[in-house]
Design an enzyme around this catalytic site. Sequence first.
Site: not given
Ligand code: NAD
Length: 366
Positions: A79, A179-181, A183
């Site tokens: 990293k 969390g509906v981001g 992923v």
């Molecule tokens: P993202 O930032 O697109 O989504 C995260 C979501 O969580 C956002 O919609 C945000 O508004 C919401 N959020 C933040 N704080 C919150 C809270 N207190 N309560 C409820 N919702 C909250 O990120 P992502 O890419 O969807 O990743 C989500 C998680 O998965 C992260 O922890 C990331 O490290 C992990 N992850 C992602 C990937 C990937 O391929 N994107 C791979 C491995 C791990």
Amino acid sequence: MLFETITKTGHEEVVFCHNKDAGLKAIIAIHNTVLGPALGGTRMWPYATEQEALNDVLRLSRGMTYKAAVSGLNLGGGKAVIIGNPATDKSEALFRAFGRFINSLNGRYITAEDVGIDVNDMEYVLKETEFVTGVHQVHGGSGDPSPFTAYGTMQGLMAALNVKFGNEDVGKYSYAVQGVGHVGMEFVKLLREQGAKVFVTDINEASVRRAVDEYGCEAVGLDEIYDVEADIYSPTALGGTVNEKTLPRLKCKIICGAANNQLATDEIGDELEGRGILYAPDYAVNAGGLMNVSIEFDGYNRERAMRMMRGIYYNLGKIFHISKRDGIPTYKAADRMAEERIASIGKIKLPHMGNVPPRFMGRAKG
Ligand code: NAD
């Protein structure tokens, strides 16, 4: 002091990168390359102290070793962190200076995007080194990993359902998705396609509305997510949400989601089993993104990526088996599986000494 720390964490190499003119201060940590070159993203963050940056890069790079090992990938863990404010301190010179440091490692470390870094920054890094993954598709990259991470999470979920309930009928159960981001949205879509009942929460109201309107989920409050009557709790936003305050509130039988570092402490992991909750270890469940970029090495192929994601089902099955066999919590079983693989492969090969992987040779440079 520094060498003592590195000895404890088991790192092979830590590189301090400095370029005064470009304002670059970065640290690259290579934890373990027994299985292959160290792959892991670069994070840009305004760390308050250099020690904080060092701690972060050591912790994150070690985590990558475990994720790659448990996922059966021929990759080691590494990293990088750049000390700076992503909103104000970015420049072409900074990323190119950083790229030259990566290049000097001759393939022992391969980078990707992480927090604070976007695809445009990586284009600059790519001008100086080929050891970059997750770049734009026009450069042979694999694009956004999130749909793959969501699909991989589904595979982990099915393995957990199988162990806990003896069936893989996703639609029969209810889910609390935090969390509906990127992923999470994809994940709830897959759950709803199977007819599951899905509760969602997010600090972003527009995302919640979309999950409700487009996919038929039920919205709950930010804190309420811990109290809902759902069979599965899916942390898909932040780490550390399974902690001593939330654990007594959770009614679920399974914890399975994509967030990193879901358990606040090891003790919480030990306690889960006593409460009849099966924990699907986060780094094994969410390895879809890493698997996806790993395919770039041979020339990206979506079919292959999807096939690889399905391996997450079997990886979780093995972890649950080790947990039962050795009478240990699942989070420890995942660590054990990773360590056993590194130890056994370490007996037949030396750490990766940085020869240029032939798969990178033909890739176009920006
Ligand atoms: P993202 O930032 O697109 O989504 C995260 C979501 O969580 C956002 O919609 C945000 O508004 C919401 N959020 C933040 N704080 C919150 C809270 N207190 N309560 C409820 N919702 C909250 O990120 P992502 O890419 O969807 O990743 C989500 C998680 O998965 C992260 O922890 C990331 O490290 C992990 N992850 C992602 C990937 C990937 O391929 N994107 C791979 C491995 C791990």
